[in-house]
Design a protein around this motif. Structure first.
Motif, PDB file in Angstrom:
ATOM      1  N   GLU A   1      -0.484  13.326 -20.215  1.00 25.07           N
ATOM      2  CA  GLU A   1      -2.259  12.992 -19.771  1.00 25.07           C
ATOM      3  C   GLU A   1      -2.597  14.223 -19.493  1.00 25.07           C
ATOM      4  O   GLU A   1      -4.187  14.446 -18.988  1.00 25.07           O
ATOM      5  CB  GLU A   1      -2.081  11.490 -19.703  1.00 25.07           C
ATOM      6  N   TRP A   2      -1.383  14.363 -18.366  1.00 27.66           N
ATOM      7  CA  TRP A   2      -2.029  14.416 -16.975  1.00 27.66           C
ATOM      8  C   TRP A   2      -2.638  16.512 -17.538  1.00 27.66           C
ATOM      9  O   TRP A   2      -3.656  16.819 -16.792  1.00 27.66           O
ATOM     10  CB  TRP A   2      -0.744  14.398 -16.242  1.00 27.66           C
ATOM     11  N   ARG A   3      -1.899  16.852 -18.042  1.00 28.38           N
ATOM     12  CA  ARG A   3      -2.114  18.516 -18.446  1.00 28.38           C
ATOM     13  C   ARG A   3      -2.992  18.559 -18.968  1.00 28.38           C
ATOM     14  O   ARG A   3      -3.883  19.017 -18.762  1.00 28.38           O
ATOM     15  CB  ARG A   3      -0.927  18.508 -19.417  1.00 28.38           C
ATOM     16  N   THR A   4      -3.500  17.296 -20.105  1.00 24.57           N
ATOM     17  CA  THR A   4      -4.668  17.933 -20.197  1.00 24.57           C
ATOM     18  C   THR A   4      -5.904  16.847 -19.659  1.00 24.57           C
ATOM     19  O   THR A   4      -7.238  17.916 -19.970  1.00 24.57           O
ATOM     20  CB  THR A   4      -4.413  16.412 -21.520  1.00 24.57           C
ATOM     21  N   ILE A   5      -5.837  16.512 -18.897  1.00 25.87           N
ATOM     22  CA  ILE A   5      -6.797  15.908 -17.754  1.00 25.87           C
ATOM     23  C   ILE A   5      -6.996  17.383 -17.111  1.00 25.87           C
ATOM     24  O   ILE A   5      -8.501  17.393 -16.554  1.00 25.87           O
ATOM     25  CB  ILE A   5      -6.972  14.879 -16.942  1.00 25.87           C
ATOM     26  N   LEU A   6      -6.492  17.911 -16.845  1.00 31.70           N
ATOM     27  CA  LEU A   6      -6.049  19.274 -15.654  1.00 31.70           C
ATOM     28  C   LEU A   6      -7.093  19.834 -16.201  1.00 31.70           C
ATOM     29  O   LEU A   6      -7.882  20.382 -15.858  1.00 31.70           O
ATOM     30  CB  LEU A   6      -4.233  19.169 -15.140  1.00 31.70           C
ATOM     31  N   ALA A   7      -6.594  20.584 -17.191  1.00 30.68           N
ATOM     32  CA  ALA A   7      -6.921  21.322 -18.608  1.00 30.68           C
ATOM     33  C   ALA A   7      -8.549  21.196 -18.587  1.00 30.68           C
ATOM     34  O   ALA A   7      -9.370  21.894 -18.666  1.00 30.68           O
ATOM     35  CB  ALA A   7      -6.416  21.922 -19.490  1.00 30.68           C
ATOM     36  N   MET A   8      -8.750  20.101 -19.077  1.00 32.71           N
ATOM     37  CA  MET A   8     -10.745  19.392 -19.305  1.00 32.71           C
ATOM     38  C   MET A   8     -11.168  19.621 -18.150  1.00 32.71           C
ATOM     39  O   MET A   8     -12.212  19.781 -17.876  1.00 32.71           O
ATOM     40  CB  MET A   8     -10.482  18.182 -19.763  1.00 32.71           C
ATOM     41  N   GLY A   9     -10.718  19.600 -16.896  1.00 33.65           N
ATOM     42  CA  GLY A   9     -10.967  19.632 -15.059  1.00 33.65           C
ATOM     43  C   GLY A   9     -11.343  21.202 -14.652  1.00 33.65           C
ATOM     44  O   GLY A   9     -11.573  20.946 -14.102  1.00 33.65           O
TER      45      GLY A   9
ATOM     46  N   MET B   1       0.911  -1.502  -0.159  1.00 33.49           N
ATOM     47  CA  MET B   1       0.012   0.204   0.471  1.00 33.49           C
ATOM     48  C   MET B   1       0.918   1.674  -0.064  1.00 33.49           C
ATOM     49  O   MET B   1       2.426   1.380   0.733  1.00 33.49           O
ATOM     50  CB  MET B   1      -1.149  -0.194   1.229  1.00 33.49           C
ATOM     51  N   VAL B   2       0.685   2.532  -0.329  1.00 34.47           N
ATOM     52  CA  VAL B   2       1.093   3.727  -0.507  1.00 34.47           C
ATOM     53  C   VAL B   2      -0.227   4.769   0.853  1.00 34.47           C
ATOM     54  O   VAL B   2      -1.322   4.278   0.548  1.00 34.47           O
ATOM     55  CB  VAL B   2       0.971   4.158  -1.642  1.00 34.47           C
ATOM     56  N   ASP B   3       1.160   5.707   0.827  1.00 29.02           N
ATOM     57  CA  ASP B   3      -0.206   6.899   1.714  1.00 29.02           C
ATOM     58  C   ASP B   3      -0.131   7.953   0.616  1.00 29.02           C
ATOM     59  O   ASP B   3       0.715   8.533   0.292  1.00 29.02           O
ATOM     60  CB  ASP B   3       0.521   7.445   2.714  1.00 29.02           C
ATOM     61  N   VAL B   4      -1.706   8.885   0.963  1.00 24.34           N
ATOM     62  CA  VAL B   4      -1.988   9.996   0.424  1.00 24.34           C
ATOM     63  C   VAL B   4      -2.173  11.321   1.085  1.00 24.34           C
ATOM     64  O   VAL B   4      -3.048  10.925   1.822  1.00 24.34           O
ATOM     65  CB  VAL B   4      -3.161   9.915  -1.352  1.00 24.34           C
ATOM     66  N   ARG B   5      -2.519  12.136   0.396  1.00 24.27           N
ATOM     67  CA  ARG B   5      -2.623  13.080   0.657  1.00 24.27           C
ATOM     68  C   ARG B   5      -4.251  13.908   0.372  1.00 24.27           C
ATOM     69  O   ARG B   5      -3.022  14.706  -0.895  1.00 24.27           O
ATOM     70  CB  ARG B   5      -2.099  14.468   1.978  1.00 24.27           C
ATOM     71  N   TYR B   6      -5.139  14.920   0.634  1.00 18.75           N
ATOM     72  CA  TYR B   6      -5.794  15.346  -0.604  1.00 18.75           C
ATOM     73  C   TYR B   6      -4.597  16.602  -1.291  1.00 18.75           C
ATOM     74  O   TYR B   6      -4.145  17.312  -0.342  1.00 18.75           O
ATOM     75  CB  TYR B   6      -6.696  15.893   0.822  1.00 18.75           C
ATOM     76  N   VAL B   7      -4.670  16.849  -2.128  1.00 19.65           N
ATOM     77  CA  VAL B   7      -4.260  18.161  -3.065  1.00 19.65           C
ATOM     78  C   VAL B   7      -6.007  18.919  -3.541  1.00 19.65           C
ATOM     79  O   VAL B   7      -5.886  19.736  -3.374  1.00 19.65           O
ATOM     80  CB  VAL B   7      -3.361  17.624  -4.217  1.00 19.65           C
ATOM     81  N   ALA B   8      -6.611  18.841  -4.201  1.00 21.02           N
ATOM     82  CA  ALA B   8      -7.707  19.637  -4.535  1.00 21.02           C
ATOM     83  C   ALA B   8      -8.799  18.824  -5.243  1.00 21.02           C
ATOM     84  O   ALA B   8      -8.369  17.098  -5.545  1.00 21.02           O
ATOM     85  CB  ALA B   8      -7.245  19.713  -5.720  1.00 21.02           C
ATOM     86  N   ALA B   9      -9.946  19.425  -5.555  1.00 19.50           N
ATOM     87  CA  ALA B   9     -11.392  18.347  -6.078  1.00 19.50           C
ATOM     88  C   ALA B   9     -11.436  19.306  -7.408  1.00 19.50           C
ATOM     89  O   ALA B   9     -10.591  20.603  -7.859  1.00 19.50           O
ATOM     90  CB  ALA B   9     -12.534  18.611  -5.232  1.00 19.50           C
ATOM     91  N   MET B  10     -11.657  18.746  -8.713  1.00 22.64           N
ATOM     92  CA  MET B  10     -11.408  19.012  -9.934  1.00 22.64           C
ATOM     93  C   MET B  10     -12.453  19.946  -9.225  1.00 22.64           C
ATOM     94  O   MET B  10     -14.218  19.588  -9.143  1.00 22.64           O
ATOM     95  CB  MET B  10     -12.059  18.259 -10.760  1.00 22.64           C
ATOM     96  N   PRO B  11     -11.856  21.694 -10.317  1.00 25.40           N
ATOM     97  CA  PRO B  11     -13.356  22.519 -10.314  1.00 25.40           C
ATOM     98  C   PRO B  11     -14.665  21.664 -10.951  1.00 25.40           C
ATOM     99  O   PRO B  11     -15.665  21.754 -10.907  1.00 25.40           O
ATOM    100  CB  PRO B  11     -12.816  23.345 -11.059  1.00 25.40           C
ATOM    101  N   ARG B  12     -14.373  21.163 -12.292  1.00 27.85           N
ATOM    102  CA  ARG B  12     -15.166  19.775 -12.647  1.00 27.85           C
ATOM    103  C   ARG B  12     -14.766  18.314 -13.115  1.00 27.85           C
ATOM    104  O   ARG B  12     -13.870  18.397 -13.416  1.00 27.85           O
ATOM    105  CB  ARG B  12     -15.409  20.730 -14.704  1.00 27.85           C
TER     106      ARG B  12
END
Length: 156
Positions: free
Chosen positions: A143-151, A99-110
């Motif tokens: 892909e990362w940049r594309t999806i963030l822009a879409m969101g 397993m790994v540990d994560v923390r919250y960064v942001a929710a997508m505006p969309r």
DNA sequence: GCCAACGTTGGC
DNA sequence: GCCAACGTTGGC
């Protein structure tokens, strides 16, 4: 620093669950697929960023961003007979699952629905699109940049 | 709720 | 080591 997409059924763990525990890290446990396990054990590192994806709902979508704060270590839910993720073949001496540990960064505006992801030629190579059930998968910087822009996220 | 995809198990 | 049976994931 690498990018990933983690799937979760929001009924068991959602971006809201993560968001409502500010400053806390969450265990990303219960992964019981070898390919996904290999990524968690060998490749997912602190500082990596994660697309949080809601699966198994009427409109599956990328809904937010998380950050990895701890790399792969043995998934102890596999050692607990009371856990729904118990695996008698795994033990602290020779663990099978990680397993790994994560923390919250942001929710997508969309949120970015799967339907839109499938409709974007830049995202055609994603395992997500190719009908893979893989629950931990790599994401390219493009892909990362594309999806963030879409969101509607322009600042990450 | 259905079912296709696909990973896992187990008999041989 | 093959492969059929079986179980799970996850979109629809």
């Amino acid at each position: 620093m690498a990018y990933w997409l983690f799937k979760s059924e929001p009924g068991s763990f959602s971006i809201e669950d993560l968001r409502h525990r500010p400053g806390m890290t969450e265990h990303w446990d219960g992964v019981r697929n070898y390919q996904a396990r290999n990524y968690l054990r060998d490749a997912v590192k602190p500082g990596d960023l994660v697309l949080f994806y809601h699966s198994n709902i009427p409109e599956p979508a990328v809904v937010g961003i998380a950050e990895v704060v701890r790399g792969g270590y043995p998934d102890y839910t596999a050692f607990n007979p009371g856990s729904e993720h118990f695996d008698p073949k795994s033990s602290p001496v020779s663990p099978i699952w990680y397993m790994v540990d994560v923390r919250y960064v942001a929710a997508m505006p969309r949120p970015v629905p799967l339907e839109q992801i499938k409709g974007n030629p830049l995202l055609a190579a994603m395992p997500l699109v190719k009908r893979s059930r893989l629950s931990i998968q790599p994401v390219t910087p493009e892909e990362w940049r594309t999806i963030l822009a879409m969101g509607g996220m322009t600042d990450l």
